[in-house]
Write a protein that holds these residues in place. Structure first.
Motif, PDB file in Angstrom:
ATOM      1  N   ARG A 459     -15.739 -26.639  25.659  1.00 57.26           N
ATOM      2  CA  ARG A 459     -16.399 -26.657  24.346  1.00 57.26           C
ATOM      3  C   ARG A 459     -15.372 -26.817  23.229  1.00 57.26           C
ATOM      4  N   ARG A 460     -14.280 -26.067  23.343  1.00 55.70           N
ATOM      5  CA  ARG A 460     -13.229 -26.155  22.327  1.00 55.70           C
ATOM      6  C   ARG A 460     -12.662 -27.566  22.242  1.00 55.70           C
ATOM      7  N   ASP A 461     -12.370 -28.166  23.396  1.00 56.25           N
ATOM      8  CA  ASP A 461     -11.784 -29.498  23.383  1.00 56.25           C
ATOM      9  C   ASP A 461     -12.767 -30.543  22.851  1.00 56.25           C
ATOM     10  N   ALA A 462     -14.052 -30.376  23.156  1.00 56.60           N
ATOM     11  CA  ALA A 462     -15.056 -31.280  22.591  1.00 56.60           C
ATOM     12  C   ALA A 462     -15.120 -31.128  21.082  1.00 56.60           C
ATOM     13  N   LEU A 463     -15.040 -29.899  20.623  1.00 56.89           N
ATOM     14  CA  LEU A 463     -15.026 -29.641  19.179  1.00 56.89           C
ATOM     15  C   LEU A 463     -13.825 -30.316  18.530  1.00 56.89           C
ATOM     16  N   TYR A 464     -12.649 -30.145  19.114  1.00 59.47           N
ATOM     17  CA  TYR A 464     -11.443 -30.756  18.562  1.00 59.47           C
ATOM     18  C   TYR A 464     -11.557 -32.278  18.533  1.00 59.47           C
ATOM     19  N   ARG A 465     -12.040 -32.846  19.615  1.00 65.79           N
ATOM     20  CA  ARG A 465     -12.105 -34.307  19.692  1.00 65.79           C
ATOM     21  C   ARG A 465     -12.999 -34.875  18.607  1.00 65.79           C
ATOM     22  N   GLN A 466     -14.188 -34.287  18.463  1.00 70.91           N
ATOM     23  CA  GLN A 466     -15.137 -34.830  17.495  1.00 70.91           C
ATOM     24  C   GLN A 466     -14.725 -34.533  16.062  1.00 70.91           C
ATOM     25  N   LEU A 795     -23.938 -28.534  24.150  1.00 70.77           N
ATOM     26  CA  LEU A 795     -22.937 -29.439  24.693  1.00 70.77           C
ATOM     27  C   LEU A 795     -23.645 -30.416  25.613  1.00 70.77           C
ATOM     28  N   VAL A 796     -23.518 -31.712  25.317  1.00 68.39           N
ATOM     29  CA  VAL A 796     -24.107 -32.750  26.155  1.00 68.39           C
ATOM     30  C   VAL A 796     -23.044 -33.240  27.133  1.00 68.39           C
ATOM     31  N   THR A 797     -23.438 -33.353  28.397  1.00 64.59           N
ATOM     32  CA  THR A 797     -22.512 -33.743  29.454  1.00 64.59           C
ATOM     33  C   THR A 797     -23.040 -34.977  30.165  1.00 64.59           C
TER      34      THR A 797
END
Length: 896
Positions: A459-466, A795-797
């Motif tokens: 979740r953290r990495d998805a947040l950072y990326r976006q 979170l969409v996967t």
């Protein structure tokens, strides 16, 4: 139930209760009830006559009193409190006949008008109204009340005005939760207001005119004294005061015995006293008029004083940094505040730092000092009772002195606000984040494949990326990234040319580039021809470029010039290995001072360098690039330059279009409400409910029928033209194929009967029935899923599906709300370009499935887990074969 009814269990008054006004003052916004009637009456009674006229079109205080008592009891009013004082209120009264319409009215105390109270109240009312299904507000505003008309106009929402005698009839169209694009203007305006307020609120923290240090001993050796010494040694431009119960002077500064005896109310009080003293001390600061406190002390929770300290901070409308922190720094020439107990003076520079760990803050300061870089601002937020990374992001969004931002965030208080602010900052400057350890606990027990992979780190990495944030895994990588980003332009692509004088190290560097996701393509014939003219015949010029050990510094630099001018090169990695013939890297600084006409960054490797990273300087001493001792470190830094270039060029996209991906929200809510009525604590949907919920998003499951006997299974299969799949319906069985509950390609009554009988025997008392489906045409099996989260959002996967899901473990993630660019990038990451997937998967069709799932998850926070697995992709369709969906009740507007 009213629009803003505090009795409604779905309204959690503690959620985002504290907000900042335009001047940075913190206020608490909460629903009012009967107990607040006297405060609301007082608010209206204290209005000057002209204000009362503008609000009620009457001068009668009795009319205002009557309204206040009735309104407070109605459950339709929210109030803004500065400490214990009610300073403003908003009423949203629904129209009983038309529940999508409501009348809105705002009252703001005269003393605090033009401070943003009305806007803050209306923003809260927008959130609550849209959540309750209100779509339009109406208000009657006197024509002379230009301030209120301007507040409505500046909300960022569609407003119509119609003159009606002495007043203007105002209609405000609220954001449509089913159409995120329609809410973009409001979201943009709201973010700008929040950032401005946060910056204003940090003025007393980072730009104080005066500070008071409490807890500095007469002799060196205490933390408080170390902070005072740092403030004085740093040359703070403001006034410094000391509070000491017994000393007349401390470190040469006159001292007073208590806060109330200070000769002025300081902007910032620095507190380094035992925990037990803090509640009274913070309260005394508030009573003296202190605007912010920096609490160095640790152990407040263990001492049981944390609640009292926060209560005092809130009651007096102060900002709080800490507790349990290193301190803060602002190196601006007109401030020069170093209020930390770090060793040595904080170096001045252009890097902004916020960290929860004091140790990390010290390590970052030491790394910057070693590179010749420094900080613009540094805030150690410690236990983060109030001031957080979000506040610093808002500060840096408009701070020209900060050119790179560094975050060390162990946890997120408000991840969605972080995402919006980080996007705003990363559009201007690079933002680096040191990955903190993330516990995987919580995902282990998840029943769906998607939720099992939705770890805190994911979740953290998805947040950072976006959000455009570049994560680093350790302090060494951070130092390299800071050096590269400080001294080089971003790369405009990922094509890297490797230039070196030793073939073996060139190969290592090239391999490291490929491992980091960078490309090392062959050089163009024209480029090779220019290099061939410079180098001996034994050199290799196809790429990587091996100059051979005989190349001197002048030749090596000339080759660098050629590569920087090559159209097929986006960045250059040089690897210089000194030999008895000389060091070919000694001419790189002068070469970098020459502009090639293109912004092609260079990262260098000097294999004899003792420092892990250092500046590569030109003859004038100006840093022109980062030079590393290890090729692996150099490649990691180069990858950050490439990532930064991509972020700068990235089109953020637009919200997923509602007209292209419509959701029948009424149907979807009906399905979820029915499930939660039957099981208030939530649970897994029945197959028919799964199909209905997906149908609401325009997604159709492969036709299936649930039957309750072997004979029904045989009869249903007989009616299907072609082979069938038989799946068990059993208590507690979700992953049917993994538990032996799926039989595929069955033909004929005997095969179906045998498989069904086997399921009855195998699952025993847990058996409840069968699901009979036609077999899907063969294709590529994918997974699309959702894992809900109350803080981060859903979170969409998407990834590899079918029975190989867990073995392959190849999944990619995005948080909602997703944009068109998020969707496109997610599809780019999926393994769709090689092998059978390249022939069978229609990218657009798969994108439609992902987009509709994302829209459904965004609109229905009750979706806690969803697995669509497999989604069978063929050139003409993406067929949803199986679905598992778990719903959970929403508390405080958020899913648990």
């Amino acid at each position: 139930m009213s629009v803003l009814d505090p009795a409604d269990p779905a309204v959690d008054p503690a959620v985002d209760r504290r907000v900042l006004l335009a001047d940075g003052s913190p206020v608490d916004i909460r629903p009012l009830d009967r107990r607040d009637g006297p405060a609301l009456v007082r608010l209206h009674r204290e209005l000057p006559e002209h204000d009362r006229w503008l609000r009620f079109a009457t001068l009668s205080p009795h009319a205002a009193d009557t309204y206040a008592v009735e309104a407070a009891a109605s459950g339709t009013v929210w109030g803004a409190f500065l400490g214990a004082e009610l300073i403003g209120a908003v009423q949203v009264a629904p129209d009983a006949a038309h529940p999508e319409d409501a009348e809105v009215a705002v009252t703001v105390g005269h003393r605090v008008q033009a401070h943003g109270v009305g806007t803050a109240l209306l923003e809260r009312a927008v959130q609550e109204s849209t959540r309750r299904g209100v779509r339009r507000w109406s208000a009657e505003v006197l024509t002379e009340n230009t301030a209120m008309r301007r507040v409505f106009a500046d909300l960022g929402l569609p407003v119509t005005r119609e003159l009606d005698g002495p007043s203007v009839h105002v209609v405000v169209t609220l954001p449509d939760p089913e159409d995120p694009a329609a809410a973009a203007d409001f979201a943009t305006a709201s973010l700008a207001r929040a950032a401005h307020a946060a910056r204003a609120g940090l003025g007393a923290v980072l730009r104080p005119r005066s500070v008071a240090v409490v807890g500095a001993g007469r002799r060196p050796g205490s933390v408080g004294r170390a902070v005072l010494d740092a403030v004085l040694a740093g040359g703070f431009t403001g006034r410094v005061h000391v509070v000491h119960p017994h000393a007349a002077r401390v470190a040469g500064v006159p001292a007073v015995a208590s806060v109330d005896l200070l000769p002025e109310a300081p902007d910032l009080a620095i507190l380094a006293t035992p925990p037990a003293t803090l509640p009274a001390l913070v309260a005394a600061c508030g009573e003296r008029g202190v605007r912010a406190v920096l609490v160095i002390t640790s152990g407040l929770a263990a001492a049981g004083v944390d609640g009292a300290v926060l209560e005092a901070v809130h009651r007096h409308g102060m900002r709080l940094v800490g507790p349990n922190c290193l301190g803060l720094v602002d190196t601006a020439p007109d401030v020069r505040l170093d209020a930390t107990f770090a060793p040595g003076a904080a170096p001045s520079g252009s890097v902004g730092v916020v960290t929860q760990s004091g140790g990390v803050a010290i390590a970052v300061l030491e790394a910057l000092r070693g590179l010749g870089l420094g900080v613009s601002t540094l805030v150690s937020v410690g236990d983060r009772y109030d001031v957080s990374s979000n506040d610093l992001l808002a500060w840096w969004s408009e701070d020209s002195a900060t050119r790179v931002a560094v975050l060390h965030v162990e946890s997120f208080g408000n991840p969605r606000a972080f995402s919006r602010l980080a996007r705003r900052v990363s559009a201007r400057i690079p933002v680096l984040a040191v990955r903190a350890a993330s516990s995987e606990v919580g995902a282990r027990a998840a029943a769906s494949h998607t939720a099992a992979s939705a770890t805190p780190a994911v979740r953290r990495d998805a947040l950072y990326r976006q959000a455009g944030v570049q994560p680093v895994d350790d302090l060494g990588e951070l130092a390299g990234a800071l050096a590269a980003l400080s001294w080089s332009a971003p790369a405009l692509g990922d094509r890297v040319a490797v230039l070196g004088n030793a073939g073996g190290t060139n190969v290592l560097a090239a391999d490291a580039c490929v491992a980091a996701g960078l490309r090392v393509p062959p050089l163009a014939p024209a480029t090779r021809a220019r290099l061939d003219a410079l180098l001996p015949s034994t050199a290799a010029t196809a790429g990587p470029v091996d100059t051979t050990a005989t190349a001197d510094a002048t030749t090596f630099a000339a080759c660098l010039d050629v590569l920087r001018e090559a159209a097929e090169v986006d960045a250059v990695l040089t690897v210089a290995c000194p030999t008895a013939l000389g060091d070919p890297g000694t001419g790189l600084g002068a070469a970098l001072a020459r502009s090639p006409g293109r912004a092609v960054p260079v990262v260098a490797v000097a294999l004899d360098q003792r420092a892990r990273v250092a500046p590569l300087r030109d003859p004038d001493g100006t840093p022109r690039a980062a030079v590393f001792a290890d090729p692996a470190d150099a490649v990691r830094a180069l990858a950050h330059l490439v990532r930064r270039g991509a972020d700068v060029a990235r089109d953020p996209g637009r919200p997923l279009p509602a007209d292209e991906h419509p959701v029948d929200l009424a149907l979807a809510r009906s399905v979820v409400a029915g499930a939660l009525d039957a099981h208030p604590g939530g649970g897994w949907l029945e197959p028919d409910d799964c199909a209905a919920l997906l149908q609401a998003a325009g997604l159709d499951l492969l036709p299936a029928r649930v039957v309750r006997s072997i004979d029904e299974a045989v009869a249903t299969a007989r009616a299907i033209d072609g082979p069938v799949a038989l799946k068990v319906v059993a208590e507690g069985v979700l992953h049917k194929s993994e538990q032996g509950g799926v039989a595929l390609s069955l033909r004929g009554d005997a095969a179906v009967r045998a498989a069904a009988a086997g399921f009855v025997t195998a699952f025993g008392d847990a058996w409840r029935g069968f699901l009979v489906q036609p077999m899907a045409p063969p294709g590529v099996e994918m997974l699309v899923g959702v894992a809900g989260d109350p803080d981060f959002g859903a979170l969409v996967t998407a990834g590899v599906g079918g029975t190989g899901t867990d073995v392959a473990d190849r999944r990619w993630h995005r948080l909602v709300p997703m944009t068109t660019t998020d969707l496109s990038e997610l599809l780019d990451e999926l393994p769709l370009r090689r092998g059978i997937a390249a022939r069978l998967v229609d990218r657009e069709r798969l994108g439609t499935v992902i987009a509709r799932v994302a829209r459904l998850a965004e609109l229905l926070p009750q979706i806690a887990e969803m697995d669509l697995n497999p989604v069978v992709c063929t050139p003409d369709a993406c067929r949803l074969v199986d679905a598992r969906i778990r719903v959970a009740p929403v508390i405080g507007g958020r899913a648990p």
